[in-house]
Design a protein around this motif. Structure first.
Motif, short mmCIF file in Angstrom:
data_model
loop_
_atom_site.label_atom_id
_atom_site.label_comp_id
_atom_site.label_asym_id
_atom_site.label_seq_id
_atom_site.Cartn_x
_atom_site.Cartn_y
_atom_site.Cartn_z
N PRO A 27 1.34 -12.64 11.10
CA PRO A 27 2.18 -12.44 10.80
C PRO A 27 3.16 -11.02 11.33
O PRO A 27 4.82 -11.11 11.17
N ARG A 28 2.08 -10.08 11.18
CA ARG A 28 2.50 -9.01 12.08
C ARG A 28 3.44 -8.98 13.05
O ARG A 28 4.23 -8.10 13.33
N LYS A 29 3.67 -9.61 14.05
CA LYS A 29 3.70 -9.87 15.49
C LYS A 29 5.56 -10.94 15.44
O LYS A 29 5.66 -11.22 16.28
N MET A 30 5.40 -11.90 14.55
CA MET A 30 6.76 -12.69 14.30
C MET A 30 7.84 -12.19 13.43
O MET A 30 7.94 -11.84 12.78
N ARG A 31 9.18 -12.13 14.33
CA ARG A 31 10.13 -10.53 13.83
C ARG A 31 10.90 -10.93 12.79
O ARG A 31 11.40 -10.47 12.09
N TRP A 32 10.55 -12.44 12.19
CA TRP A 32 11.82 -13.12 11.44
C TRP A 32 10.09 -12.64 9.76
O TRP A 32 10.73 -12.87 8.52
N THR A 33 9.34 -12.02 9.86
CA THR A 33 8.23 -12.16 8.90
C THR A 33 8.92 -10.84 8.19
O THR A 33 9.59 -9.63 8.72
N LYS A 34 8.46 -10.97 6.50
CA LYS A 34 8.47 -8.70 6.23
C LYS A 34 7.33 -8.21 6.34
O LYS A 34 7.38 -7.32 6.38
N ALA A 35 6.25 -9.05 6.79
CA ALA A 35 5.05 -8.91 7.14
C ALA A 35 5.36 -7.67 8.92
O ALA A 35 5.45 -6.16 8.79
N PHE A 36 5.46 -8.24 9.14
CA PHE A 36 6.41 -7.73 10.86
C PHE A 36 7.99 -6.44 10.07
O PHE A 36 7.30 -5.20 10.93
N ARG A 37 8.88 -6.36 9.43
CA ARG A 37 9.42 -5.29 9.07
C ARG A 37 9.35 -4.30 8.28
O ARG A 37 9.30 -3.33 9.40
N LYS A 38 8.44 -5.06 7.94
CA LYS A 38 7.12 -3.21 7.13
C LYS A 38 6.10 -2.38 8.25
O LYS A 38 6.21 -1.55 8.43
N ALA A 39 5.86 -3.24 8.69
CA ALA A 39 4.89 -2.99 9.60
C ALA A 39 5.78 -1.61 10.66
O ALA A 39 5.11 -1.44 11.39
N SER A 40 6.32 -3.03 11.51
CA SER A 40 7.45 -1.61 12.24
C SER A 40 8.50 -0.18 11.92
O SER A 40 9.10 0.09 12.77
N GLY A 41 8.26 -0.20 10.30
CA GLY A 41 9.09 0.24 9.92
C GLY A 41 10.82 0.24 9.81
O GLY A 41 11.51 1.58 9.21
N LYS A 42 10.61 -1.09 9.08
CA LYS A 42 12.15 -1.22 9.48
C LYS A 42 12.52 -1.53 7.96
O LYS A 42 14.02 -2.02 7.35
N GLU A 43 11.39 -1.44 6.86
CA GLU A 43 11.85 -1.88 5.48
C GLU A 43 10.79 -0.69 4.62
O GLU A 43 9.90 -0.27 5.61
N LEU A 44 10.93 -0.04 3.64
CA LEU A 44 10.34 0.94 2.66
C LEU A 44 9.55 -0.10 2.12
O LEU A 44 9.29 -0.98 1.83
N THR A 45 8.22 1.26 2.75
CA THR A 45 6.65 0.36 2.42
C THR A 45 6.10 0.84 0.89
O THR A 45 5.32 0.31 0.77
#
Length: 144
Positions: A27-45
């Motif tokens: 899921p960290r490599k699938m661009r549409w998942t929350k896990a990707f957004r958090k891992a890439s710094g796009k969302e507040l973690t």
């Protein structure tokens, strides 16, 4: 719902998520998942407001006052979280604006001969004038 051999239960929000889980996709490599957004710094973690969302399995005797206070607190926490997320996004976008302005100034310096009118003066004067205007625009945006 998926049950693993060890008894671990997975619940999925959509069949799309379930299909990708079955295909063993990360899921960290699938661009549409929350896990990707958090891992890439796009969302507040990391935020204290996430502590309120944790499950607490403690039975509490029902009291109307306590219930009302809890609902009010939940609304307030959600409001605070929304403001923090908005601020996080604006700070993230601010960096890209600064980089874009720097690239624009660099491009103007490189291609000043395309902008120069025949009787506008020396290329160096025109370049300085254009760079000064771009920097003034940047300063005005920072002030607002």
């Amino acid at each position: 719902m998926e049950v693993e051999g060890e008894g671990k239960i997975f619940r999925f929000c959509k069949s799309k998520c379930h299909r990708n889980f079955k295909k063993k996709r990360n899921p960290r490599k699938m661009r549409w998942t929350k896990a990707f957004r958090k891992a890439s710094g796009k969302e507040l973690t990391v935020d204290n407001s996430f502590e309120f969302e944790k499950r607490r399995n403690e039975p509490v005797k029902y009291q109307r006052e306590l219930w009302n206070k809890t609902v009010d607190a939940m609304k307030r926490v959600e409001e605070i979280k929304q403001k923090r997320q908005a601020r996080f996004i604006m700070n993230r976008l601010k960096k890209s604006k600064e980089l874009q302005k720097a690239e624009d100034i660099k491009e103007v310096k490189q291609n000043i001969h395309l902008l120069r009118a025949p009787h506008a003066g020396t290329p160096k004067q025109l370049e300085d004038k254009m760079v000064q205007r771009l920097q003034e625009d940047v300063a005005m945006e920072e002030d607002s």
